[in-house]
Design an enzyme around this catalytic site. Structure first.
Site, PDB file in Angstrom:
ATOM      1  N   ARG A 155      -6.735  18.951  44.194  1.00 17.46           N
ATOM      2  CA  ARG A 155      -6.921  20.181  44.964  1.00 17.46           C
ATOM      3  C   ARG A 155      -7.167  21.331  44.005  1.00 17.46           C
ATOM      4  NH1 ARG A 155      -2.355  20.742  49.610  1.00 17.46           N
ATOM      5  NH2 ARG A 155      -2.303  22.875  48.811  1.00 17.46           N
TER       6      ARG A 155
ATOM      7  N   ARG B 298       1.288  30.510  43.436  1.00 17.04           N
ATOM      8  CA  ARG B 298       1.721  30.056  44.776  1.00 17.04           C
ATOM      9  C   ARG B 298       3.248  30.046  44.870  1.00 17.04           C
ATOM     10  NH1 ARG B 298      -1.199  24.530  45.279  1.00 17.04           N
ATOM     11  NH2 ARG B 298      -0.076  24.365  47.255  1.00 17.04           N
TER      12      ARG B 298
ATOM     13  N   ARG C  74       4.622  31.567  57.494  1.00 20.68           N
ATOM     14  CA  ARG C  74       4.812  31.729  56.052  1.00 20.68           C
ATOM     15  C   ARG C  74       5.211  33.150  55.695  1.00 20.68           C
ATOM     16  NH1 ARG C  74       1.549  27.426  53.951  1.00 20.68           N
ATOM     17  NH2 ARG C  74       1.707  27.298  51.703  1.00 20.68           N
TER      18      ARG C  74
ATOM     19  N   LYS D  20       6.366  18.842  52.260  1.00 22.76           N
ATOM     20  CA  LYS D  20       6.226  19.121  53.697  1.00 22.76           C
ATOM     21  C   LYS D  20       5.178  18.200  54.323  1.00 22.76           C
ATOM     22  CE  LYS D  20       5.037  23.427  52.962  1.00 22.76           C
ATOM     23  NZ  LYS D  20       5.087  23.467  51.494  1.00 22.76           N
TER      24      LYS D  20
ATOM     25  N   ARG E 134      -0.531  15.427  41.781  1.00 22.01           N
ATOM     26  CA  ARG E 134      -1.004  15.186  43.148  1.00 22.01           C
ATOM     27  C   ARG E 134      -2.507  14.912  43.174  1.00 22.01           C
ATOM     28  NH1 ARG E 134       0.310  19.225  47.934  1.00 22.01           N
ATOM     29  NH2 ARG E 134      -0.529  20.787  46.514  1.00 22.01           N
TER      30      ARG E 134
HETATM   31  P1  AP5 Z   1       3.158  17.344  49.501  1.00 21.55           P
HETATM   32  O1  AP5 Z   1       3.729  16.535  50.603  1.00 21.55           O
HETATM   33  O2  AP5 Z   1       1.681  17.465  49.385  1.00 21.55           O
HETATM   34  O3  AP5 Z   1       3.860  18.805  49.491  1.00 21.55           O
HETATM   35  P2  AP5 Z   1       3.608  20.062  50.415  1.00 21.55           P
HETATM   36  O4  AP5 Z   1       4.932  20.746  50.555  1.00 21.55           O
HETATM   37  O5  AP5 Z   1       2.899  19.678  51.667  1.00 21.55           O
HETATM   38  O6  AP5 Z   1       2.678  20.882  49.432  1.00 21.55           O
HETATM   39  P3  AP5 Z   1       1.414  21.802  49.694  1.00 21.55           P
HETATM   40  O7  AP5 Z   1       0.907  22.174  48.327  1.00 21.55           O
HETATM   41  O8  AP5 Z   1       0.427  21.169  50.625  1.00 21.55           O
HETATM   42  O9  AP5 Z   1       2.087  23.011  50.347  1.00 21.55           O
HETATM   43  P4  AP5 Z   1       1.595  24.423  50.366  1.00 21.55           P
HETATM   44  O10 AP5 Z   1       2.570  24.973  51.319  1.00 21.55           O
HETATM   45  O11 AP5 Z   1       1.491  25.175  49.111  1.00 21.55           O
HETATM   46  O12 AP5 Z   1       0.056  24.265  50.730  1.00 21.55           O
HETATM   47  P5  AP5 Z   1      -0.725  24.439  52.075  1.00 21.55           P
HETATM   48  O13 AP5 Z   1      -1.716  23.358  52.136  1.00 21.55           O
HETATM   49  O14 AP5 Z   1       0.207  24.640  53.228  1.00 21.55           O
HETATM   50  O15 AP5 Z   1       3.764  16.790  48.131  1.00 21.55           O
HETATM   51  C1  AP5 Z   1       3.354  17.306  46.872  1.00 21.55           C
HETATM   52  C2  AP5 Z   1       3.183  16.144  45.852  1.00 21.55           C
HETATM   53  O16 AP5 Z   1       4.457  15.579  45.594  1.00 21.55           O
HETATM   54  C3  AP5 Z   1       2.305  14.986  46.373  1.00 21.55           C
HETATM   55  O17 AP5 Z   1       1.583  14.462  45.289  1.00 21.55           O
HETATM   56  C4  AP5 Z   1       3.311  13.959  46.912  1.00 21.55           C
HETATM   57  O18 AP5 Z   1       2.810  12.624  46.844  1.00 21.55           O
HETATM   58  C5  AP5 Z   1       4.486  14.183  45.972  1.00 21.55           C
HETATM   59  N1  AP5 Z   1       5.785  13.975  46.611  1.00 21.55           N
HETATM   60  C6  AP5 Z   1       6.167  14.278  47.894  1.00 21.55           C
HETATM   61  N2  AP5 Z   1       7.471  13.984  48.086  1.00 21.55           N
HETATM   62  C7  AP5 Z   1       7.929  13.490  46.891  1.00 21.55           C
HETATM   63  C8  AP5 Z   1       9.202  13.020  46.437  1.00 21.55           C
HETATM   64  N3  AP5 Z   1      10.275  12.999  47.251  1.00 21.55           N
HETATM   65  N4  AP5 Z   1       9.305  12.612  45.150  1.00 21.55           N
HETATM   66  C9  AP5 Z   1       8.221  12.635  44.315  1.00 21.55           C
HETATM   67  N5  AP5 Z   1       6.998  13.075  44.680  1.00 21.55           N
HETATM   68  C10 AP5 Z   1       6.847  13.500  45.949  1.00 21.55           C
HETATM   69  O19 AP5 Z   1      -1.441  25.851  51.858  1.00 21.55           O
HETATM   70  C11 AP5 Z   1      -2.481  26.031  50.903  1.00 21.55           C
HETATM   71  C12 AP5 Z   1      -2.943  27.479  50.932  1.00 21.55           C
HETATM   72  O20 AP5 Z   1      -3.458  27.831  52.241  1.00 21.55           O
HETATM   73  C13 AP5 Z   1      -1.857  28.558  50.674  1.00 21.55           C
HETATM   74  O21 AP5 Z   1      -1.638  28.743  49.302  1.00 21.55           O
HETATM   75  C14 AP5 Z   1      -2.470  29.782  51.377  1.00 21.55           C
HETATM   76  O22 AP5 Z   1      -3.473  30.374  50.594  1.00 21.55           O
HETATM   77  C15 AP5 Z   1      -3.126  29.179  52.607  1.00 21.55           C
HETATM   78  N6  AP5 Z   1      -2.227  29.129  53.778  1.00 21.55           N
HETATM   79  C16 AP5 Z   1      -1.749  28.005  54.395  1.00 21.55           C
HETATM   80  N7  AP5 Z   1      -0.955  28.335  55.422  1.00 21.55           N
HETATM   81  C17 AP5 Z   1      -0.923  29.693  55.466  1.00 21.55           C
HETATM   82  C18 AP5 Z   1      -0.246  30.628  56.296  1.00 21.55           C
HETATM   83  N8  AP5 Z   1       0.572  30.237  57.278  1.00 21.55           N
HETATM   84  N9  AP5 Z   1      -0.423  31.950  56.054  1.00 21.55           N
HETATM   85  C19 AP5 Z   1      -1.243  32.368  55.063  1.00 21.55           C
HETATM   86  N10 AP5 Z   1      -1.899  31.543  54.225  1.00 21.55           N
HETATM   87  C20 AP5 Z   1      -1.747  30.206  54.432  1.00 21.55           C
END
Ligand code: AP5
Length: 224
Positions: free
Chosen positions: A164, A175, A96, A21, A131
């Site tokens: 991270r 997660r 979410r 994402k 990552r």
């Molecule tokens: P990346 O692009 O980083 O993936 P992502 O989907 O953004 O992953 P996140 O871990 O950031 O998502 P998340 O939803 O768990 O975390 P968030 O920060 O929102 O890609 C991942 C890896 O793969 C990278 O190394 C990239 O280079 C690689 N990659 C990408 N595309 C690729 C491809 N096509 N092929 C190969 N490799 C590839 O949330 C973190 C925490 O915050 C949550 O756990 C929760 O505690 C809290 N939180 C956030 N939002 C909320 C909410 N709305 N409500 C409640 N709690 C929340």
């Protein structure tokens, strides 16, 4: 809306943790000149800065649980009213839960397209284990699939690359479980509202980007 005025593009990127994402949101933001709003990035900044929000959120984020809906809805409500969101935005990681989606709908925000980036769980684990992120600007890389020039510094700002804390394998498993129980029901929720587009997220970054742009361009062509 006056004739020649373009409709704002309000996007939601859905998908499991590590589905790509953030990677795709960055490329989409550049192409359509709209900001990315990542609740995860906002929470990590608050945690690093030691603010009240950060102190409350830290335990949830680091254990792989969701931060309570009322906290998240409050910060998002303020954020999408900022002037930089006038022409649209990309919501990365919000909503979410169904409760967050209902709150977003009740705020009067009309979402253009919800893009669900679909990646099987086994690929997710592979991606998360490699990552690394920039400690200064938050840019995301992968040790194998998207390495930086020298492997230790950010290509964009020269900052140090770090892992991270919530990418620890035990936390990643939690997660993913949280995603399947709390967030995946949003796919059906938005499908029922006719705004969902599914994109296969298992492949090369640029191929997935092309599929996402095709969906957005289709929406723009239909609306303008
Ligand atoms: P990346 O692009 O980083 O993936 P992502 O989907 O953004 O992953 P996140 O871990 O950031 O998502 P998340 O939803 O768990 O975390 P968030 O920060 O929102 O890609 C991942 C890896 O793969 C990278 O190394 C990239 O280079 C690689 N990659 C990408 N595309 C690729 C491809 N096509 N092929 C190969 N490799 C590839 O949330 C973190 C925490 O915050 C949550 O756990 C929760 O505690 C809290 N939180 C956030 N939002 C909320 C909410 N709305 N409500 C409640 N709690 C929340």
């Amino acid at each position: 809306m006056p004739k020649n005025e373009k409709k704002a593009i309000k996007l939601i990127f859905l998908g499991a943790p590590g589905a790509g994402k953030g990677t795709q949101a960055e490329l989409t933001a550049k192409k359509y000149n709209i900001p990315t709003i990542s609740t995860g990035a906002m929470l990590r900044e608050a945690i690093a800065a030691g603010t009240e929000l950060g102190k409350t959120a830290a335990g949830y984020v680091e254990s792989g649980a969701l931060v309570p809906d009322d906290i998240i809805v409050g910060i998002m409500r303020d954020r999408i009213l900022q002037p930089d969101c006038e022409n649209g935005f990309i919501l990365d990681g919000f909503p979410r839960t169904i409760a967050q989606a209902v709150a977003l709908g009740e705020s009067g925000t009309e979402i253009s397209v919800v893009i669900d980036i679909e990646v099987p769980d086994e690929k997710i684990i592979d991606r998360m284990s490699g990552r690394c992120v920039c400690a200064d600007c938050g840019a995301t890389y992968h040790l194998v699939y998207n390495p930086t020039g020298d492997g230790v510094h950010c290509d964009k700002c020269g900052g140090e690359l770090i892992l991270r804390r919530d990418d620890d394998p035990v936390v990643v498993a939690r997660r993913l479980k949280t995603y399947h129980t709390e967030t995946e029901p949003l796919v059906g929720y938005y499908e029922g509202r006719g705004t969902l587009s599914r994109v296969d997220g298992d492949g090369k970054v640029e191929d997935i980007t092309a599929k996402i742009f095709e969906v957005i361009d289709g929406y723009i062509a239909a609306e303008n």
